[in-house]
Design an enzyme around this catalytic site. Sequence first.
Site, mmCIF file in Angstrom:
data_model
loop_
_atom_site.group_PDB
_atom_site.id
_atom_site.type_symbol
_atom_site.label_atom_id
_atom_site.label_comp_id
_atom_site.label_asym_id
_atom_site.label_seq_id
_atom_site.Cartn_x
_atom_site.Cartn_y
_atom_site.Cartn_z
ATOM 1 N N GLY A 46 0.814 -1.218 0.000
ATOM 2 C CA GLY A 46 0.000 0.000 0.000
ATOM 3 C C GLY A 46 0.841 1.259 0.000
ATOM 4 N N CYS A 47 1.889 1.264 0.789
ATOM 5 C CA CYS A 47 2.749 2.445 0.881
ATOM 6 C C CYS A 47 3.518 2.660 -0.414
ATOM 7 C CB CYS A 47 3.691 2.315 2.070
ATOM 8 S SG CYS A 47 2.784 2.236 3.644
ATOM 9 N N THR A 48 3.873 1.575 -1.081
ATOM 10 C CA THR A 48 4.540 1.684 -2.372
ATOM 11 C C THR A 48 3.577 2.268 -3.402
ATOM 12 O OG1 THR A 48 6.047 -0.136 -1.874
ATOM 13 C CG2 THR A 48 5.701 0.389 -4.205
#
Length: 159
Positions: A46-48
């Site tokens: 998700g952060c990527t």
Amino acid sequence: MTDRLTAGDVAPAFSLPDADGKAVSLSDFAGQRVIVYFYPAAMTPGCTTQAVDFTAAGPDLDQAGLQVLGISPDPVRKLAQFRDAEAVSFPLLSDEDKSTLEAYAAFGEKMLYGKLIQGVIRSTFVIDVDADGNGTIAVAQYNVKATGHVAKLRRDLGV
């Protein structure tokens, strides 16, 4: 936990190391608009997605006068790896002691897979920084979704 911030609130000042260990402060952006987003952990799916989406939107955000800063509790070394692996084009800042996360109410209780845990609350703020380097919250969004968030933010801001 700090009360959640809303539009019109004073943006808490911060000075945090970036992926190269260089201090970056909110006041460095005097006279500008800054998007500050808080994310749980570098190099996670998700952060990527979120970092790649902000990087892709970078030219349009720059043209609209918006600077992007990503903040997580990751150590500087991990941020450098993340930046290099994903070609992130904006500063990633390390808040290992979570003081800035807490000042923005972006760290606290949240549900994860049905369990109540303490962690980073994925949040995004648009901050107007005056000529003296003091910030005012223009937009405060908590519990945002990683996928589609940047597109929605762009629509909300007309970028």
